[in-house]
Design an enzyme around this catalytic site. Structure first.
Site, PDB file in Angstrom:
ATOM      1  N   GLY B  12       1.110  -1.393   0.153  1.00 57.87           N
ATOM      2  CA  GLY B  12      -0.481   0.225   0.258  1.00 57.87           C
ATOM      3  C   GLY B  12       0.716   1.418   0.040  1.00 57.87           C
ATOM      4  N   LYS B 192       5.378   7.093  18.999  1.00 58.09           N
ATOM      5  CA  LYS B 192       4.947   7.559  18.122  1.00 58.09           C
ATOM      6  C   LYS B 192       3.279   7.224  18.100  1.00 58.09           C
ATOM      7  CE  LYS B 192       3.637   7.849  13.663  1.00 58.09           C
ATOM      8  NZ  LYS B 192       3.784   6.747  12.402  1.00 58.09           N
ATOM      9  N   ASN B 200      -5.519  10.413  14.146  1.00 60.25           N
ATOM     10  CA  ASN B 200      -5.116   9.394  13.904  1.00 60.25           C
ATOM     11  C   ASN B 200      -7.063   9.282  14.712  1.00 60.25           C
ATOM     12  OD1 ASN B 200      -3.505   8.835  12.603  1.00 60.25           O
ATOM     13  ND2 ASN B 200      -4.026   6.282  12.900  1.00 60.25           N
ATOM     14  N   GLU B 274      -7.534  -0.153  12.826  1.00 57.70           N
ATOM     15  CA  GLU B 274      -6.170  -0.434  14.700  1.00 57.70           C
ATOM     16  C   GLU B 274      -6.533   0.314  15.988  1.00 57.70           C
ATOM     17  OE1 GLU B 274      -2.031  -0.167  11.465  1.00 57.70           O
ATOM     18  OE2 GLU B 274      -3.457   0.827  11.327  1.00 57.70           O
TER      19      GLU B 274
END
Lengths: 313, 313
Positions: B12, B192, B200, B274
């Site tokens: 991807g 992160k 997100n 996720e």
């Protein structure tokens, strides 16, 4: 008591429902309308009620506050966001010594309106536990519940409060509506917030009605956590809610038919959300009392973002 | 080092970008593809990069893991949610002693995959600081940044970790990519998360990209509060992030072009989010360390609700 002349300011779902119920019980009720005036003048009001059946009646409808006769009681069912704009109309329709009841959610709505009223006018708050919404001009859908808890805010006569609240509760009761006179208006308002803070906000944020919000274990836990925060905020501000009050509201909500809270409809229709009264003011009071409510604050921040994007300046 | 044979599993945006950069630098790169196989076989890969210009190249593309030659390095750019399913393919493409790098966000992804790998295989994690997304089959848009921070998870030889991480970082650096060898993979992953947790999740919850989220003072405060919670969670788990790290990320994000995080695209396309790696696992670790993160938990609960409704069972 049936002689009391009642004015309904803002005849949406809340004003329309209680106004019709009072008129049906024989009270002299006058409705001040805006966009729905012509429809209601011609066809009357219709309440499609799961509790009371269909109630359809011709009503005394007005397009201008100056045309209303002087009213003893004024029930304000409009959004808290329009109070400033409505104040002159409320004053115009008020008989000397009139009692104004804000049938609105949140904190601080009376304090905001009070300076715009006359000094002879009494001011009360009313918390409506009801599933109701507007279906079409002059058509109101009543799905469940209906109680109104009344509390006193301010008056010309310091000691008149308790008697006037009792009189207001009797008025609703005479119309077949459950109504409790509350000693402490702020307590009553915090109590109602335990429901409004989670369900109103999450209906907008998650675009979901009560049934899916209650069925999913994650959203249900979130609702409980938000309720617990509101209870903490109330307590920090000196209002002790009954133990188990949140569980009581969860049970009631589960027994309700699937319901879209009013804030969802406001957002969907591009109307201003009642974020000040339902979120900002309680958060500010809790903070001033040294109490942080992180989830409620997050909900407020998220809703403010969505509201601003929904209604560009 | 240019002799290293590199396999890209999941081509991807992430796998495609780093694979093309490595191939362009002269590495022997092999791409395992699924739905985009035919397009990439016929037309190659295109990276439209705001940093490197347009890079268009024919690549070694495969539809089946069994067809790949044994690879020394395997870069996994697929979603963490598909690791279990990908494990046999990774093993199939791995040379003896191969190094597998999970270019994925969140916590616990290596521990989940490890039992499915061979005991001779090394496992690393890679955190990508990059604005990249897939435009069309075989077409990748690179908007900004690009660094990869590498950390070691587990290996057959206890003491090989540091050398292998350094080798991995050198490999990326040879392709013109900023890459840091991190002593502590969990620290790198928590670091992160300080970015991923707010951006997100809020991109899905508020349907908003980075620029509006940073411009509105309410969502900006919420981002800062979420970042502070992630820093607290990291600290409770024994990972001390640099003072001012959140402010550093805020500045970087403000300098970025307007960006839609990958979770937004996943949600829009009806793909699994996720949530386990980015929210549930960090929350569980913080909780086990006695640390409550109410806003992050609320975000997780809200996203789980939205994800379930988006992908009915």
């Amino acid at each position: 008591m049936r002689n009391a002349r009642i004015g309904i300011i803002g005849s949406g779902a809340i004003g329309g429902f209680y106004g019709v119920m009072l008129a049906r019980a024989g009270f002299d009720v006058h409705f001040l309308l805006r966009s729905e005036y012509a429809a209601v003048r011609d066809q009357g009001l219709v309440v499609e009620s799961a509790v009371h059946g269909q109630v359809r009646m011709k009503v005394q409808a007005y397009a201008a506050a100056a045309d209303l006769p002087p009213c003893d009681w004024l029930l304000v069912g409009a959004k808290a966001t329009s109070n400033a704009e409505l104040a002159p109309l409320i004053v115009q329709a008020a008989a000397p010594g009139a009692k104004v009841v804000l049938l609105q959610n949140g904190l601080g709505v009376e304090a905001q309106l009070r300076p715009d009223l006359r000094s002879d006018m009494h001011l009360l708050g009313g918390l409506c536990f009801i599933c109701v919404n507007r279906q079409a001009p002059g058509v109101i859908r009543h799905q469940a519940l209906g109680a109104v808890n009344l509390g006193y805010h301010s008056s010309p006569a310091e000691d008149a409060g308790a008697a006037i609240v009792a009189e207001g509760a009797a008025l609703f009761q005479a119309a077949g509506i459950d109504s409790q006179a509350m000693d402490d208006l702020d307590l009553a308002r915090w109590q109602k917030l335990v429901w409004n803070v989670p369900y109103n906000g999450l209906s907008v944020l998650l675009q979901a009605s009560t049934t899916p919000l209650m069925s999913d274990p994650h959203s249900r836990e979130l609702i409980q956590a938000l309720m617990a925060e509101v209870m903490q905020g109330a307590q920090a501000c000196g209002h002790v809610l009954a133990q188990g009050y949140a569980e009581h509201l969860l049970r009631i909500t589960e027994q309700m038919p699937d319901y879209w809270p009013s804030m969802y409809h406001d957002h969907a229709l591009g109307r201003a959300l009642e974020l000040q009264a339902i979120y900002a003011e309680p958060l500010a009071r809790a903070r001033a009392a040294g109490c942080q409510l992180p989830r409620m604050e997050m909900l407020y921040q998220a809703l403010t973002f969505l509201d601003r994007r929904n209604r560009p300046a």
